[in-house]
Design a protein around this motif. Structure first.
Motif, PDB file in Angstrom:
ATOM      1  N   PHE A   1       0.833  -1.207   0.000  1.00  0.00           N
ATOM      2  CA  PHE A   1       0.000   0.000   0.000  1.00  0.00           C
ATOM      3  C   PHE A   1       0.872   1.263   0.000  1.00  0.00           C
ATOM      4  N   ILE A   2       1.902   1.271   0.835  1.00  0.00           N
ATOM      5  CA  ILE A   2       2.757   2.454   0.959  1.00  0.00           C
ATOM      6  C   ILE A   2       3.431   2.774  -0.371  1.00  0.00           C
ATOM      7  N   LEU A   3       3.991   1.757  -1.018  1.00  0.00           N
ATOM      8  CA  LEU A   3       4.704   2.007  -2.277  1.00  0.00           C
ATOM      9  C   LEU A   3       3.757   2.300  -3.419  1.00  0.00           C
ATOM     10  N   PHE A   4       2.573   1.706  -3.419  1.00  0.00           N
ATOM     11  CA  PHE A   4       1.575   2.014  -4.447  1.00  0.00           C
ATOM     12  C   PHE A   4       1.153   3.478  -4.347  1.00  0.00           C
ATOM     13  N   SER A   5       0.923   3.930  -3.126  1.00  0.00           N
ATOM     14  CA  SER A   5       0.571   5.327  -2.908  1.00  0.00           C
ATOM     15  C   SER A   5       1.696   6.262  -3.347  1.00  0.00           C
ATOM     16  N   SER A   6       2.945   5.876  -3.067  1.00  0.00           N
ATOM     17  CA  SER A   6       4.081   6.687  -3.498  1.00  0.00           C
ATOM     18  C   SER A   6       4.123   6.814  -5.018  1.00  0.00           C
ATOM     19  N   GLY A   7       3.830   5.714  -5.713  1.00  0.00           N
ATOM     20  CA  GLY A   7       3.784   5.759  -7.168  1.00  0.00           C
ATOM     21  C   GLY A   7       2.682   6.665  -7.682  1.00  0.00           C
ATOM     22  N   LEU A   8       1.505   6.590  -7.061  1.00  0.00           N
ATOM     23  CA  LEU A   8       0.384   7.450  -7.464  1.00  0.00           C
ATOM     24  C   LEU A   8       0.738   8.930  -7.312  1.00  0.00           C
ATOM     25  N   GLU A   9       1.541   9.250  -6.299  1.00  0.00           N
ATOM     26  CA  GLU A   9       1.858  10.646  -6.008  1.00  0.00           C
ATOM     27  C   GLU A   9       3.050  11.182  -6.783  1.00  0.00           C
ATOM     28  N   THR A  10       3.755  10.314  -7.503  1.00  0.00           N
ATOM     29  CA  THR A  10       4.893  10.773  -8.299  1.00  0.00           C
ATOM     30  C   THR A  10       4.408  11.653  -9.441  1.00  0.00           C
ATOM     31  N   ASP A  11       5.010  12.816  -9.576  1.00  0.00           N
ATOM     32  CA  ASP A  11       4.582  13.815 -10.558  1.00  0.00           C
ATOM     33  C   ASP A  11       5.583  13.846 -11.719  1.00  0.00           C
ATOM     34  N   PHE A  12       5.159  13.347 -12.885  1.00  0.00           N
ATOM     35  CA  PHE A  12       6.046  13.340 -14.054  1.00  0.00           C
ATOM     36  C   PHE A  12       6.456  14.746 -14.461  1.00  0.00           C
TER      37      PHE A  12
ATOM     38  N   ILE B   1       7.399  -4.745  -3.848  1.00  0.00           N
ATOM     39  CA  ILE B   1       7.145  -3.313  -3.652  1.00  0.00           C
ATOM     40  C   ILE B   1       7.483  -2.516  -4.913  1.00  0.00           C
ATOM     41  N   THR B   2       8.423  -3.022  -5.719  1.00  0.00           N
ATOM     42  CA  THR B   2       8.733  -2.349  -6.978  1.00  0.00           C
ATOM     43  C   THR B   2       7.550  -2.456  -7.929  1.00  0.00           C
ATOM     44  N   GLY B   3       6.929  -3.628  -7.968  1.00  0.00           N
ATOM     45  CA  GLY B   3       5.733  -3.797  -8.786  1.00  0.00           C
ATOM     46  C   GLY B   3       4.613  -2.876  -8.343  1.00  0.00           C
ATOM     47  N   ALA B   4       4.414  -2.774  -7.026  1.00  0.00           N
ATOM     48  CA  ALA B   4       3.373  -1.881  -6.506  1.00  0.00           C
ATOM     49  C   ALA B   4       3.660  -0.432  -6.874  1.00  0.00           C
ATOM     50  N   TYR B   5       4.930  -0.041  -6.766  1.00  0.00           N
ATOM     51  CA  TYR B   5       5.306   1.337  -7.118  1.00  0.00           C
ATOM     52  C   TYR B   5       5.046   1.603  -8.592  1.00  0.00           C
ATOM     53  N   MET B   6       5.409   0.661  -9.456  1.00  0.00           N
ATOM     54  CA  MET B   6       5.214   0.847 -10.892  1.00  0.00           C
ATOM     55  C   MET B   6       3.724   0.913 -11.241  1.00  0.00           C
ATOM     56  N   ALA B   7       2.903   0.144 -10.538  1.00  0.00           N
ATOM     57  CA  ALA B   7       1.458   0.217 -10.768  1.00  0.00           C
ATOM     58  C   ALA B   7       0.939   1.611 -10.449  1.00  0.00           C
ATOM     59  N   GLY B   8       1.378   2.169  -9.323  1.00  0.00           N
ATOM     60  CA  GLY B   8       0.974   3.525  -8.969  1.00  0.00           C
ATOM     61  C   GLY B   8       1.488   4.541  -9.966  1.00  0.00           C
ATOM     62  N   LEU B   9       2.726   4.333 -10.425  1.00  0.00           N
ATOM     63  CA  LEU B   9       3.338   5.254 -11.387  1.00  0.00           C
ATOM     64  C   LEU B   9       2.553   5.291 -12.691  1.00  0.00           C
ATOM     65  N   MET B  10       2.072   4.145 -13.148  1.00  0.00           N
ATOM     66  CA  MET B  10       1.334   4.084 -14.408  1.00  0.00           C
ATOM     67  C   MET B  10      -0.044   4.727 -14.306  1.00  0.00           C
TER      68      MET B  10
END
Length: 454
Positions: free
Chosen positions: A81-92, A262-271
């Motif tokens: 959850f933490i890393l997915f949220s971090s990905g969602l909040e990343t601003d390109f 956690i890398t997968g979760a982060y990438m999901a949020g990033l996309m």
């Protein structure tokens, strides 16, 4: 060993209560709530209370092996959850605006601390007097990897308080910290992929395949998500779709590519970042995680800690670890900033702004625990749990102090048209009054109640 689901309910109740109370206390002291959550796990579990030798009492909660497996599962969901949220909040747009300088600062700011941490760990394990085997090297690389990631939340709150968030230096620190997290997670994935004697070439190929897979599939899922949001804005189904993507990405990363989940979760949020409903989904994720799974993650680190073999050398290592972590960021980030024509004071400010560590460091520790050098249950390497906790506490306290000192009598014009949106996960976990938590819940619940359909 017998498993009783009622004990799990009791353990969850104690964990949630203790993490909330200790989190509030540490927040009052000016520390991140994650510190209180970890301390809660240490105080309610057998890590400390079990050392007093009281017959029949090993802690307020003393889970059996099967019960610990359940709590560990909750913990792993929490870190996803933490890393997915971090990905969602990343601003390109933020990343593009920062350009090459932030990328270089982040890259060197990862390489230098990792190198220092790895070298320091090898020294404490007896190298070069004792030949370094594969297990020792992997343990040392794991220790170095913990030093890589910067806590964006702590730095952002400090810069905002000082009124320096929208300055050239503030923007550089923020962008570099975001890139820093990505590089740190990738580094951990590469190291875990090499564990067991794997080839670096094969590990890199798997990493490349993973990113091709996640980006290729992610573009399609992003398009589907945009279509879903356009037709059904602010509906529960959008949040469910996002979580499905998060869990599938985390699963595929670990099972098919030997990349940390956690890398997968982060990438999901990033996309899924930067879309119309991204902030809505992020609130859903944060509230879901913060209510149950996130406290479980931080508390589990304390509950599962084993201090029975702790020695004075462990305390000395923790202090050296903290020193290397702080020096590594200041030298690495500040030095490369100077090469990009920042002034000496600006470079020092950037270095100081990158020293804070938080939840990502704990996520790295939790993910890489299997890399600790053990032989038949005996610790032969370094377990960096205590050192990681020390690092979070000291760096969280020092970062605001150092930034205030270096920014003193230093004025910078704000960047025009530049506005920063506070990250939701940092607000949910770090240094935010309870009213903000309530606001997050209401912000999430109001649209859902008004128009959500199953």
């Amino acid at each position: 060993m017998e498993f009783n689901v009622m004990n799990i309910l009791f353990d969850c109740a104690i964990i949630l209560l203790a993490t909330k109370l200790l989190g509030m206390l540490t927040r009052k002291l000016g520390l991140p709530q994650v510190v209180g959550m970890i301390l809660a796990g240490l105080l309610i579990g057998p890590a400390i209370l079990g050392q007093f030798g009281i017959p029949g009492f090993h802690g307020i909660i003393n889970p059996t092996k099967p019960e610990m497996d359940v709590l560990q599962s909750f913990s792993q969901i929490g870190v996803v959850f933490i890393l997915f949220s971090s990905g969602l909040e990343t601003d390109f747009k933020e990343l593009k605006r920062s350009g090459a300088a932030s990328t270089a600062i982040a890259t060197v700011g990862v390489l230098v601390p990792v190198a220092l941490g790895t070298f320091g760990a090898l020294q404490f394990m007896g190298w070069p007097g004792k030949a370094a085997n594969h297990a020792m090297i992997m343990n040392a690389l794991f220790v170095g990897c913990i030093l890589a990631a910067t806590s964006v939340g702590i730095t952002v709150e400090t810069l905002r308080e000082l009124g320096k968030l929208n300055t050239r230096v503030g923007t550089t620190i923020l962008s570099a910290a975001i890139i820093d997290d990505v590089l740190g997670i990738i580094a951990l994935s590469l190291i875990t992929g090499m564990n067991g004697g794997g080839s670096i070439g094969i590990t890199l190929l798997k990493a490349l395949g993973f990113f091709v897979f996640t980006i290729g599939l992610g573009l399609l899922l992003r398009w589907l998500f945009k279509a879903l949001v356009t037709k059904y804005p602010h509906k529960r189904r959008t949040g469910i779709f996002a979580l499905v993507m998060c869990f599938l990405y985390a699963f595929c990363a670990e099972e098919f590519f030997d990349i940390a989940a956690i890398t997968g979760a982060y990438m999901a949020g990033l996309m899924l970042s930067g879309l119309d409903d991204t902030s809505f989904v992020d609130r859903k994720v944060v509230v879901s995680g913060y209510m149950i799974f996130t406290p479980m993650f931080f508390a589990y680190i304390g509950i599962s800690a084993d201090f029975s073999h702790f020695q004075l050398s462990g305390l000395i290592f923790a202090l050296v670890f903290v020193l290397l972590g702080i020096i590594g960021k200041i030298i690495g980030c500040g030095g490369i900033a100077r090469a990009f024509h920042y002034s000496g004071r600006e470079s020092l400010t950037i270095g100081c702004g990158m020293i804070a560590r938080g939840e990502v460091a704990l996520a790295v520790y939790a993910t890489g625990q299997s890399l600790i050098y053990m032989d038949h249950g005996q610790l032969l390497g370094i377990d960096p749990l205590v050192a990681t906790i020390f690092l979070i506490i000291f760096s969280s306290v020092l970062c605001p102090i150092l930034l205030k000192l270096v920014f003193k009598n230093q004025s910078q014009p704000p960047l025009e048209g530049k506005e920063h949106k506070a990250t939701i996960s940092s607000e949910a976990i770090d240094n935010v009054p309870d009213s903000s938590e309530d606001a997050a819940v209401h912000a999430c619940a109001a649209p859902a109640a008004a128009g959500a359909k199953a």
